[in-house]
Design an enzyme around this catalytic site. Structure first.
Site, short mmCIF file in Angstrom:
data_model
loop_
_atom_site.label_atom_id
_atom_site.label_comp_id
_atom_site.label_asym_id
_atom_site.label_seq_id
_atom_site.Cartn_x
_atom_site.Cartn_y
_atom_site.Cartn_z
N LYS A 80 0.98 -1.29 -0.04
CA LYS A 80 -0.04 0.13 0.04
C LYS A 80 0.96 1.43 -0.11
O LYS A 80 1.71 1.24 0.74
CB LYS A 80 -0.93 0.04 1.31
CG LYS A 80 -1.68 1.05 1.32
CD LYS A 80 -2.93 0.86 2.57
CE LYS A 80 -3.77 1.89 2.71
NZ LYS A 80 -4.70 1.50 4.06
N SER A 158 -9.55 1.64 3.08
CA SER A 158 -8.81 2.26 1.92
C SER A 158 -7.57 1.57 1.44
O SER A 158 -7.07 2.08 0.58
CB SER A 158 -8.03 3.43 2.81
OG SER A 158 -7.11 2.84 3.98
N SER A 182 -10.14 -0.87 6.74
CA SER A 182 -9.37 -0.71 5.75
C SER A 182 -8.84 -1.88 4.88
O SER A 182 -8.05 -1.81 3.94
CB SER A 182 -8.18 0.62 5.89
OG SER A 182 -9.08 1.68 5.71
#
Lengths: 466, 108
Positions: A80, A158, A182
């Site tokens: 990420k 996310s 997330s």
């Protein structure tokens, strides 16, 4: 080379050690997929072709010399884009930080390199990990995260790219982060396996901070076993992160193996869920009952967990992003609501934040007492399948808000969760099952997850057309 | 623009019926707490005042419609905080963090 796209980490490891594939070939395979398919899902920020190939070559040389770094040796992955990686930009998904160069590797990136994994890409994410309160999928400069199961549906966030990249077979595993939901959302909406570790299991050093006391880093992969192998590589103490626990994690965790497990369900957990979600969950319970008893009438302790979590995140994010707000560059964020979402947090009262931290302690003890009654609490991960990409979150599936949920409490109190695909629902989209356990109970969750996946095949399903 | 974000949505789907709030103080020395509740400010009026603080700091870059949204968000946060005040705490209930004094290694 046979097609390695959908193989698990142990399967890839066998190919590498049997010399049926090289680390360079694996990296090339993933790099090509990231470059060709990544844009279709808005999954990728930066493909790290030269760095990945150089690392892969080194891993091949090592294996040829008999140096084996362990189960992740030569296995490609994505991170990420809130994790610093030297030599690559770290954007935090946000236009004001596009091109930001951080000079050191995040501890997770360093540990994965030491374990032999090959970083192939920085993966897309919701801007600032959702800390400004986004209400739509269009909340990243890379565009809305699209689910490989249906590009018209959201990948979840996310950790959007971490979920979709694994789901689309771009990488065998990825690192995501969860402050509140997330890893959970992308794992569910992309039909993959996600692990939210205990707070402090994994060093946060080098990761963008949204909430210093609630941020957790964890793997998204094909299987529970894969998640366990990755966690074993990234867990442990770190002088650079005082919250990182001095408790290395071994996988498999033999102490977590039992003949039978005790599972619990929160009363009302199936209320107001889509019929297919309920059907698949009940089907999952039948599989779980092969090796577990299920107690169905548990109740969450009566603390305002969700309210506490919101106050803690608001207050900590207000400080973490104060420079961005002060600079005025918050107006460069993609989602219009994010451009003004950071102001309210600037006036959270100190006494309210401190009170939340004070109540968190007894609230955590009460949650632990509940979790101690069982090996895990089981529930649908989310009450619906992936949301339409163009729908405002507060307007989507109004009839299915879901029933009693442990998500806010689990995140506030820092306990682990495992998310596993358990079928398909509306439109052929994935549905998901979640297990929540006591702090440091990842071994038990992963053992249950493995047993479940030994009895089912959903983790082997590829999205249509891929 | 909508005034509900994903976190609020998560809260909405997480609505567990709140049982009577019970404090947990096992093993800790307890001091009596005073009754609280008197003089609690109406969240709407406090939100208006705090929105004024935002206006004072950032007023030149926000629209009037932005202030409506921000005021609503502040009020929602204050209402959440009000729920926390229903949990009994006494003087000895510490925040869930520990401060560690630092002593760097001596040089030379």
């Amino acid at each position: 080379m046979s097609d390695p796209t959908w193989l698990t980490i142990p399967e890839l490891g066998r190919l590498l050690r049997d010399r049926r594939v090289s680390a360079v070939e694996l990296a090339e395979h993933c790099l090509a997929r990231l470059e060709r398919l990544g844009p279709a899902y808005n999954a990728v920020v930066t493909v790290l072709r030269p760095q990945a190939l150089a690392e892969a070559r080194q891993r091949d040389v090592e294996l040829a010399k008999g140096k084996d770094r362990g189960p992740l040796h030569g296995v490609p992955y994505g991170a990420k884009d809130l994790l610093a990686a030297e030599g690559a930009p770290t954007s935090w998904g946000a236009e004001p930080y596009r091109g930001q160069m951080l000079r050191r590797d995040a501890t997770v990136v360093r540990k994965l390199r030491e374990a032999g994994a090959v970083l192939c890409a920085k993966l897309a994410m919701v801007e600032l990990a959702g800390g400004m309160g986004y209400n739509q999928a269009f909340a990243s400069f890379t565009g809305p995260g699209r689910s490989p199961w249906d590009r018209a549906r959201w990948s979840g966030g996310s950790s959007s790219g971490s979920g979709s990249a694994v789901s689309a077979g771009l990488v065998p595993f990825a690192i995501g982060s969860e402050t509140w939901g997330s890893i959970q959302f992308p794992a569910a909406f992309c039909g993959v396996t996600g692990l939210r570790p205990t707070y402090g299991r994994v060093s946060r050093h080098g990761a963008m901070a949204l909430s210093w006391t609630m941020d957790k880093l964890g793997p998204i992969a094909r299987t529970a076993e894969d998640c366990g192998l990755v966690l074993a590589a990234i867990a442990g103490p770190d002088p650079a992160d005082p919250s990182a626990l001095d408790l290395p994690f071994a996988f498999p965790d033999r102490s977590a193996e039992r003949k039978r497990y005790r599972l619990g369900m929160l009363k009302g957990t199936l209320e107001k869920t889509q019929p297919e979600v309920r059907r698949n969950f009940e089907e999952s319970l039948r599989a779980l009952r092969d090796f577990a008893e299920v107690e169905e009438e548990l109740e969450l302790p009566g603390y305002p967990y969700d309210e506490m979590a919101s106050i803690v995140i608001d207050a900590e994010a207000a400080s973490a992003f104060e420079p961005l707000i002060e600079s005025g560059r918050i107006t460069e964020l993609t989602a219009p609501e994010d451009r003004i979402g950071g102001y309210a947090g600037q006036v959270v009262l100190a006494k309210d934040y401190i009170r939340a931290l004070r109540v968190r302690r007894p609230a955590s003890a009460a949650l632990d007492a509940l979790l101690a009654k069982v090996d895990a609490i089981v529930a649908p991960t989310l009450p619906t399948v992936a949301w339409p990409i163009d729908a405002a979150f507060d307007k989507v599936y109004p009839d299915y808000p879901g029933g009693a949920s442990i998500g806010g409490a689990a995140n506030l109190c820092g306990v682990p969760g495992l998310f596993l695909m358990n079928g398909t629902g509306e439109g052929g989209l994935p549905t998901s099952l979640q297990l929540t356990g006591r702090a440091l109970g990842e071994g038990v969750l992963l053992a249950i997850g493995r047993r479940y996946q030994q009895r089912t095949n959903f983790h082997r399903l590829a999205p249509p057309g891929l | 623009m909508s005034d509900m974000n994903r976190r609020e949505f998560a809260e909405a789907i997480a609505l567990a019926s709140l049982a009577p709030l019970v404090g947990h103080r096992a093993g800790l020395m307890s001091f009596p707490a005073l009754e609280s509740g008197a003089g609690v400010v109406d969240p709407a009026s406090l939100a208006k005042a705090l929105t004024g603080a935002i206006r004072a700091q950032y007023g030149d870059r926000l629209l009037e419609s932005d202030f409506d949204v921000i005021s609503h968000q502040i009020q929602a946060a204050l209402e959440r905080a009000a729920k926390l005040r229903k949990v009994p705490l006494s003087n000895g209930d510490e925040p869930d963090f520990v401060f560690s004094p630092v002593r760097a290694p001596s040089v030379g």
